[in-house]
Scaffold this active site. Structure first.
Site, PDB file in Angstrom:
ATOM      1  CB  CYS A   1      -0.930  -0.029   1.209  1.00 40.06           C
ATOM      2  SG  CYS A   1      -0.130  -0.417   2.770  1.00 40.06           S
ATOM      3  CB  SER A   2       1.186   4.412   1.639  1.00 35.74           C
ATOM      4  OG  SER A   2       0.115   4.847   0.841  1.00 35.74           O
TER       5      SER A   2
ATOM      6  N   GLY B   1       3.016  -0.017   3.738  1.00 36.86           N
ATOM      7  CA  GLY B   1       3.024  -1.468   3.812  1.00 36.86           C
ATOM      8  C   GLY B   1       2.870  -2.006   5.217  1.00 36.86           C
TER       9      GLY B   1
ATOM     10  NE  ARG C   1      -1.992   2.891  11.354  1.00 39.90           N
ATOM     11  CZ  ARG C   1      -1.131   3.874  11.130  1.00 39.90           C
ATOM     12  NH1 ARG C   1      -1.040   4.890  11.982  1.00 39.90           N
ATOM     13  NH2 ARG C   1      -0.364   3.866  10.051  1.00 39.90           N
TER      14      ARG C   1
END
Lengths: 615, 550
Positions: free
Chosen positions: A329-330, A332, A375
Site C-alpha cells: 500500500c503506502s 506497507g 493506531r
C-alpha cells in the site's frame, strides 16, 4: 471515591439508572452499584471523557472506551465530577511506555514461565512449517541489526537469487526501506505472498535492483513466471503519491508482472468511517431506517467488503493460477497487513486454529511493524495516527466465521478478547510500533506475553462446531462476498449493551454441552471400570445375589458415593435450561436476568412503549 | 372444465433446468392439472422436481432462435429457468402454465384433488376446536361464556360460529354491538393471562362516524373486562391521523368521553399495498447479487421491511406490557380487525404465553388468531413478491407475522419447541399447498366450500411424528417466563431462511447446524448412559451392603 453516583442506561430514554459508588484506582475505574455488581474499566481503555452541562440531578460524565463500551455517570457534586474528569484525563493519557499497565501488571508468573511465555510463538518455526528456507527461498541476514529497515523484523526471507546489493538497492527505492520480503509461502503451489511498501517511482524514476528483486520473486516460483503486484490503495491515491516522489510500479519497467489496484481506503477514511458508525449505533431511539442509512453512510461495511475482496483476489491468484503475489500500500503496514494475513487465513487452515491465529498476528501484524501503539493510541500522541485497521481485520475474520461455522477452531469470544487486549496495554505483545522499539523497551523481560494466558483459557475460545478435518476442500476457503453476506457486528460494537443481545445463547449452550460430553465420556469410562472391577470379584454368591435383587432396597440408599457424583451434572443441566443466560460463566447476560427477574414496579410511560423498556 | 383443455403440450423432451447454485440438468418436462414435473433422464441420479402450479407467482418467456426459455418465479421466492426446444412447444407450455396457475375457482385447486399417501392418525380439522379452548379457559375463570350467536354466520360473516365473550353480556347486546363495529366484528376474547387474570380482546373499529355515534352496549361489553377502579388500554393499530380520517367513512375510534376508563394508544402499522410493495422491493434487493454495499443497504432500507417488523413487534410488546406489567386489560383493533390487529394479538401471546411457543400451541394460535379470526388468506396470499397484478388486497401480513416470530425465536433460541423450518413450512403452505387449511377467507367460506369434508388439513400431515421431528427445536427447554424481545434495529435481522434461501449456497451453514444437533443428541445419549451405569453401580453397592448385613 465518590458515592451516590448514578450509572445511566445508555439507550434508555427515561433516565433509568443504577446508583452506586465510583472508585478510582491506579489502573482502573471501578463502579459498584447498590446490588454489589462491579463494572471495571481500565484507564487505558478510555478513549474519551466528556463532561456534559450540569443538570438538576448532578453533573453528567460520559466515558467512551476503545472496546466500544460507553458509560454515562451522573455525579451529584460538580466538584467531584471535575476532579474525576481531570484524574481520568491524566490517567488515560500516558506519555511514556514505562507507565503503561503492562509494566506494572504482575500475573504471578515466575521468570522461567515468563520467558517460556514469550517463546510460545516462534516465527522461525512458522516459516519452517510453511516450507522455507528451501531451494528458492532463504533467510537473509541483511536486516540483522535493523540497518536496512527499522520497522521490519531482524529475520527476513527473500528469494535465493536476491543478493545483498539487490536487497539494499531495492530497499532504497521503497518507502521507509520496506523492500519486498516473504510473508507466506504456499507449499503445494510453490507460490508466495510477498509484502513491501510503495516504490519511490515518482513520475518516471526506476531502480534496477528493485526490478531485479521482483524478478527474483517471480523466478522463485517454478509454477508460474508471472506475478501479481497488488496495490491495495485506490488508484487515485496511488497517483497522487507520485507527486511526492512515491507511487506505484510501472508495468513496462518490470518483466512478467501484472499490476492491479484493489481500492482499500486509507487510515483517515477508516477512522472517520468508524466514528460515523459509532455515532449511529449509539443513538437513542434509533429507527430501522436511520440505522440502515447510517450504516450505509458510514461506509464501514463497504470497507470491510473491500478488505475481504482484496484477500479473495490474492487467494485466487495463488490457488487458481499458482502465481506469486506482491502486496503493498503506502508504507506497507496497514492495508498490506490486512490483505496478506487474510489471504493466508483463507489459504491455510493452520491459521484457523487458536495457536495458528496467534502466529498469524505475530507474523503479519506484530513482526512486520503494524504500528499498534500509534493506531490504538496507547500513548498520548497524534490523533491522526489512530485508525481501526486491526479491528477491521478481526471483523473480516468474524465475517468468515459466520460463513464457515465449522472451519475455525476459535470463536467470537477469542476475537473480542484479542481486540480487548490490543487496547488494554496489559500485555507486552502489542506495545510499540515495531520489533526494534519492542527490543529497546525490553518488553520480554519487563512484561508478559498475552498468548499463554489465552491458551490457558482456550476452553472459552473454542468453537464447539469446529471440524479440523472437515473436508480437504476446506483448506481453501472461498467466501461469498456478495454484499448481503456482511452484517453489522453487534457483539463487537454493542458488546456491553446487554439488552441488545439474544437472551439465550445457542453458542454457549453448545459449548457447555460439548465440554460436558467430554466429561461424560470420562465418567462412563470410570464407571465401566468400576463395574468391571466389581464383576471381576470371583464371589459367585455375590453375583447370584446381585441378579436376584433386581429391586434395590430403598432403605440401603444412604447416599452411596456414586450418587453424590451425579451432582456435577446438575449445573450443566441448568445451563440447558438457562433462561436468559443465567449461567454464571456467561456474565454477558447475567445483568439482564437480574433486571427482568426483579419484579420492579411497573412505571411504564406508554409513549415510548416497549422500545424504551427493552432497549 | 377439464384441465386437459388447458394443456396443449403435456410433455416436452430435452428441456434444460437451471437453478442457482446447481448444475444445469437436462430432462423431460410434463404438465399435469396441478403440477409441473421435471425429471432428469440420467439413470444414475434421477432427479425430479414437482412444482405446484398454484406456487407459480409469475412467468416470463424469451426466445433465442427456436430455443425458448421460460423463467418461473414462485411464491416461495424461488426462481427457476427452463430451456425448451421448439418455439411452439415453449409457447404452449408457457400459456398452459399461465392458465393453470391463475385458476379462478377455488374448487379446482389441488387440495380438492389431493389424496394423502399417509395414514391419518388425527383429523387436523378437528384438532383445534373452540370448545376445547373454552374448556381450558373455564378451568381458570368463570367470567366468560361461549356464545353461539354467529351459528349461521348471520351476525358476523368473518367470525367463526362460536366466540368467547364476557358472561355478563347477552346475545341481544352482542347483536347491537355488532351493528356498531366495522364488518360486525364485535369485541371478543383473544387471550386470557392466567398470571393476573387480565385479558386481551380484539375487534374492528367502532362506527362512530363524524357525529360521534355511541353504543352503550359496546361500552358495557368492554367495561365488563375491567376490574373495579382499574383502567384498560385500547391499542389502535392506526396512527391518530388515519383513525381520524376513518371517521369520514363512517368508521372511527373510541372517544374518551364515552370510554373514560380506557386509554387509547395509536400505533402505526402499515396496511395492504404498502406491505406488498415493501415485500416486492425487499425481494428485488435480495435477488440482485451485483449490488455494491451502499446500494444493497439503501435498497434494504428503501424496502422498509425491517421497519414494518419493528413496528409490529413494538405494538405487540406494548400490548403484552400493558397486560403483564401494568395489570391492565387490552382491546386491540385497526380498521377491519383482520390484519394488523391479528399480528398484534398473536405476537403478544407468543411473548406472554409459553404454550404458544410449543408446536401444538403455535398451531392452535394460528388456527384461533388467524384462520378462525378471519384473516382473508385467500386474498392476501393470492400473489407473492413477483406479482405484477395491482389488486390491492394482496399483502404479506402473515409472512410479516412469521418473520416477527422468527426474530423472537432468534433472541430466545431455547424457548420455542419449533424451529425455523416450521415457520418456513407455514409460509409455503399459506401461499400454495396440497392441503385445504389456508383456502378461503374465513370460516364461513370454508364451511361453504366444505373444506373439512373435501380436503385434507395441514395439521393432519404435520402432527405425525415423522413430520414433527423435522420441525422440532433440539434446544427447546420449556420457559415459563414472559419473553421480552429487543426491538432495537441492531437486534433485528433480515430473515435469511426466507429471503436469501435461494440466493446463496447454504451447505456450510446446514452442515454446521447438523453438527450442532449431533452434539445435542450425543449429549443426551451420554447422560442416559452415565445414569444407567450409576444405577447399576449403586445396585451393586447396595447388594454388597446387604451381603455384609447378612
Amino acid at each position: 471515591q465518590v458515592e451516590q453516583v448514578k450509572l445511566l442506561d445508555r439507550f434508555s430514554t427515561s433516565n433509568k439508572s443504577l446508583t452506586g459508588t465510583l472508585y478510582l484506582t491506579a489502573t482502573h475505574l471501578l463502579f459498584i452499584d447498590s446490588s454489589q455488581r462491579e463494572t471495571w474499566i481500565l484507564h487505558h481503555h478510555i478513549a474519551a471523557v466528556e463532561k456534559l452541562p450540569l443538570t438538576t440531578s448532578g453533573c453528567p460524565l460520559v466515558i467512551q472506551c476503545k472496546n466500544f463500551r460507553i458509560v454515562h455517570f451522573v455525579v451529584p457534586r460538580e466538584r467531584d465530577c471535575h476532579d474525576i474528569y481531570n484524574s481520568l484525563l491524566q490517567l488515560s493519557r500516558t506519555a511514556k511506555y514505562e507507565e503503561l499497565y503492562a509494566f506494572s501488571y504482575n500475573p504471578k508468573q515466575n521468570e522461567s514461565e515468563q520467558v517460556k511465555g514469550w517463546q510460545l510463538i516462534d516465527l522461525a518455526e512458522e516459516y519452517k512449517r510453511m516450507g522455507v528456507p528451501n531451494a528458492n527461498w532463504q533467510l537473509s541476514d541483511a536486516n540483522r541489526d535493523y540497518k536496512i529497515c527499522e520497522t521490519y523484523p531482524r529475520e527476513l526471507y527473500v528469494p535465493r537469487t536476491a543478493s545483498k546489493p539487490i536487497i539494499v538497492g531495492s530497499s532504497k527505492f521503497r518507502s521507509k526501506g520496506r523492500f519486498p520480503v516473504l510473508s507466506y509461502y504456499h507449499k503445494n503451489k510453490e507460490a508466495a505472498i510477498c509484502r513491501c511498501s510503495q516504490p519511490l517511482s515518482g513520475f518516471s524514476a526506476r531502480c534496477l535492483e528493485d526490478e531485479h528483486m521482483l524478478q527474483a520473486i517471480s523466478k522463485a516460483n517454478p509454477s508460474n513466471r508471472y506475478m501479481y503486484v497488488m496495490d491495495t490503495r485506490p488508484k487515485l491515491n496511488a497517483m497522487a503519491n507520485r507527486a511526492a516522489g512515491k507511487g506505484y510500479e510501472n508495468e513496462d519497467n518490470y518483466s512478467n508482472i501484472r499490476f492491479q489496484f484493489v481500492g482499500i481506503e486509507n487510515i483517515h477514511v477508516m477512522r472517520s468511517s468508524l466514528q460515523k458508525l459509532l455515532e449511529v449505533s449509539g443513538m437513542k431511539g434509533l429507527s430501522v431506517n436511520d440505522f440502515l442509512s447510517g450504516l450505509e453512510n458510514s461506509g464501514w461495511l463497504r470497507h470491510i467488503k473491500a478488505v475481504l475482496d482484496a484477500a479473495v483476489f490474492l487467494v485466487k491468484a495463488i490457488a487458481v493460477e499458482s502465481a506469486s503475489v506482491l502486496v503493498h500500500c503506502s508504507d506497507g503496514w496497514d492495508r498490506t497487513s490486512q490483505v496478506c494475513s487474510l489471504g493466508a487465513l483463507l489459504l491455510d487452515s493452520y491459521y484457523r486454529t487458536i495457536k495458528g491465529f496467534m502466529v498469524l498476528i505475530e507474523k503479519d501484524w506484530i513482526s512486520f511493524g503494524h504500528k499498534f501503539s500509534d493506531r490504538c493510541c496507547q500513548l498520548d500522541g497524534d490523533p491522526k495516527e489512530i485508525s481501526p485497521v486491526f479491528t477491521q481485520f478481526l471483523e473480516s475474520v468474524w465475517n468468515l466465521t459466520e460463513q464457515f461455522p465449522q472451519a475455525f477452531e476459535y470463536n467470537e469470544a477469542f476475537l473480542l478478547q484479542i481486540h480487548e487486549h490490543v487496547h488494554s496495554c496489559q500485555f507486552g505483545n502489542f506495545l510499540g510500533n515495531c520489533q526494534k522499539e519492542r527490543e529497546e523497551l525490553k518488553l520480554k523481560e519487563k512484561t508478559y506475553s498475552l498468548w499463554p494466558f489465552l491458551l490457558d483459557e482456550q476452553k472459552k475460545y473454542r468453537n464447539p462446531l469446529y471440524n479440523p478435518d472437515f473436508s480437504p476442500e476446506l483448506t481453501l476457503l472461498e467466501p461469498n462476498t456478495v454484499s448481503f453476506n456482511f452484517k453489522f457486528w453487534r457483539n463487537m460494537y454493542h458488546q456491553f449493551d446487554r439488552s441488545m443481545h439474544p437472551r439465550q445463547s445457542v453458542f454457549n449452550l453448545i459449548m457447555n454441552m460439548s465440554e460436558q460430553n467430554k466429561q461424560l465420556e470420562e465418567d462412563i469410562k470410570e464407571l465401566e471400570a468400576k463395574i468391571k472391577r466389581r464383576n471381576g470379584q470371583p464371589d459367585a454368591v455375590l453375583e447370584k445375589e446381585h441378579q436376584q435383587s433386581a429391586h434395590p432396597a430403598p432403605i440401603a440408599l444412604k447416599t452411596p458415593p456414586c450418587f453424590k457424583k451425579e451432582q456435577p451434572l446438575i449445573p450443566v443441566n441448568d445451563a440447558v435450561r438457562t433462561i436468559e443466560g443465567s449461567n454464571t460463566a456467561d456474565n454477558r447476560y447475567s445483568e439482564f436476568v437480574a433486571e427482568f427477574s426483579k419484579a420492579e414496579p411497573a412505571v411504564v410511560s406508554l409513549e415510548y412503549g416497549v422500545a424504551r423498556m427493552t432497549c | 372444465m377439464e384441465f386437459a383443455e388447458l394443456i396443449k403440450t403435456p410433455r416436452a423432451d430435452n428441456v434444460v433446468l437451471h437453478r442457482p447454485f446447481y448444475l444445469a440438468v437436462e430432462g423431460t418436462l410434463c404438465l399435469t392439472g396441478h403440477h409441473l414435473i421435471f425429471s432428469s433422464r440420467r439413470q444414475d441420479n434421477a432427479e425430479e422436481l414437482w412444482l405446484l402450479h398454484s406456487n407459480i407467482d409469475s412467468i416470463e418467456k424469451r426466445f433465442v432462435g427456436s430455443l425458448g426459455t421460460i423463467i418461473i418465479k414462485c411464491k416461495d421466492l424461488r426462481i427457476i429457468q427452463l430451456d425448451i426446444p421448439g418455439m411452439e412447444e415453449c409457447l404452449n407450455i408457457a400459456s398452459s402454465i399461465e392458465a393453470l396457475s391463475t385458476l379462478d375457482s377455488v374448487t379446482l385447486m389441488y387440495p380438492f384433488f389431493y389424496r394423502p399417501m399417509f395414514e391419518i392418525i388425527e383429523d387436523g380439522w378437528r384438532s383445534f376446536l373452540p370448545d376445547q379452548e373454552f374448556e381450558l379457559l373455564s378451568s381458570v375463570t368463570d367470567e366468560w361464556r361461549l356464545s353461539c350467536i354467529n351459528k349461521e354466520f348471520s351476525v358476523c360473516p368473518s367470525y367463526p360460529p362460536v366466540v368467547i365473550v364476557p358472561k355478563s353480556i347477552d346475545d341481544e347486546a352482542l347483536r347491537k354491538v355488532a351493528m356498531f363495529r366495522h364488518g360486525s366484528r364485535f369485541p371478543v376474547l383473544s387471550y386470557y393471562h392466567k398470571k393476573n387474570g387480565m385479558v386481551m380482546m380484539r375487534s374492528s373499529q367502532p362506527l362512530t362516524g363524524t357525529n360521534g355515534r355511541r353504543c352503550k352496549e359496546d361500552e358495557k361489553l368492554i367495561n365488563a373486562t375491567l376490574r373495579p377502579g382499574k383502567r384498560g388500554y385500547i391499542i389502535d393499530t392506526r396512527s391518530l391521523n388515519v383513525a381520524q380520517q376513518a371517521r369520514a367513512k363512517g368508521g372511527g375510534f373510541e372517544q374518551e368521553v364515552h370510554y373514560p376508563q380506557w386509554r387509547r394508544i395509536h400505533k402505526c402499522i402499515e396496511r395492504f399495498n404498502i406491505l406488498q410493495e415493501s415485500l416486492i422491493k425487499l425481494v428485488e434487493a435480495c435477488n440482485d447479487q451485483s449490488h455494491n454495499m451502499d446500494r444493497w443497504l439503501s435498497k434494504l432500507e428503501a424496502s422498509n421491511w425491517l421497519t414494518h417488523i419493528k413496528e409490529i413487534l413494538t405494538a405487540a410488546c406494548l400490548a403484552a406490557q400493558c397486560i403483564d406489567r401494568e395489570g391492565a386489560s387490552v382491546l386491540v383493533h385497526g380498521t377491519e380487525g383482520t390484519d394488523s390487529t391479528l399480528q398484534v394479538t398473536s405476537l403478544a401471546q407468543i411473548i406472554l404465553d409459553p404454550r404458544c411457543r410449543t408446536i401444538r400451541g403455535f398451531e392452535s394460535l394460528v388456527v384461533r388468531e388467524w384462520l378462525q379470526a378471519g384473516h382473508p388468506f385467500q386474498q392476501r396470499c393470492a400473489q407473492s413478491a413477483y406479482s405484477n397484478s395491482k389488486q390491492k388486497w394482496e399483502a404479506p401480513v402473515f409472512l410479516l407475522f412469521l418473520d416477527c416470530v422468527w426474530q423472537i425465536l432468534r433472541q430466545f433460541p431455547c424457548s420455542f419447541e419449533f424451529n425455523e423450518q416450521f415457520l418456513i413450512m407455514l409460509f409455503e403452505h399459506a401461499y400454495a399447498s396440497q392441503f385445504g387449511t389456508f383456502l378461503g377467507n374465513n370460516e364461513n367460506e370454508r364451511s361453504k366450500l366444505k373444506l373439512p369434508q373435501k380436503t385434507m388439513s395441514l395439521w393432519s400431515w404435520v402432527n405425525r411424528s415423522e413430520e414433527l421431528s423435522k420441525f422440532q427445536n433440539p434446544l427447546f427447554e420449556a420457559n415459563s417466563l414472559v419473553i421480552w424481545p429487543s426491538v432495537a434495529p441492531q437486534s433485528l435481522q433480515l430473515w435469511e431462511g426466507i429471503f436469501l434461501r435461494w440466493n446463496r449456497p447454504s451447505k456450510f451453514l446446514d452442515e454446521a447446524h447438523e453438527e450442532m444437533i449431533n452434539i445435542i443428541k450425543y449429549n443426551k445419549e451420554l447422560q442416559a448412559k452415565v445414569n444407567a451405569l450409576r444405577r447399576q453401580l449403586a445396585e451393586m453397592e447396595t447388594d454388597d451392603r446387604m451381603q455384609e448385613n447378612l
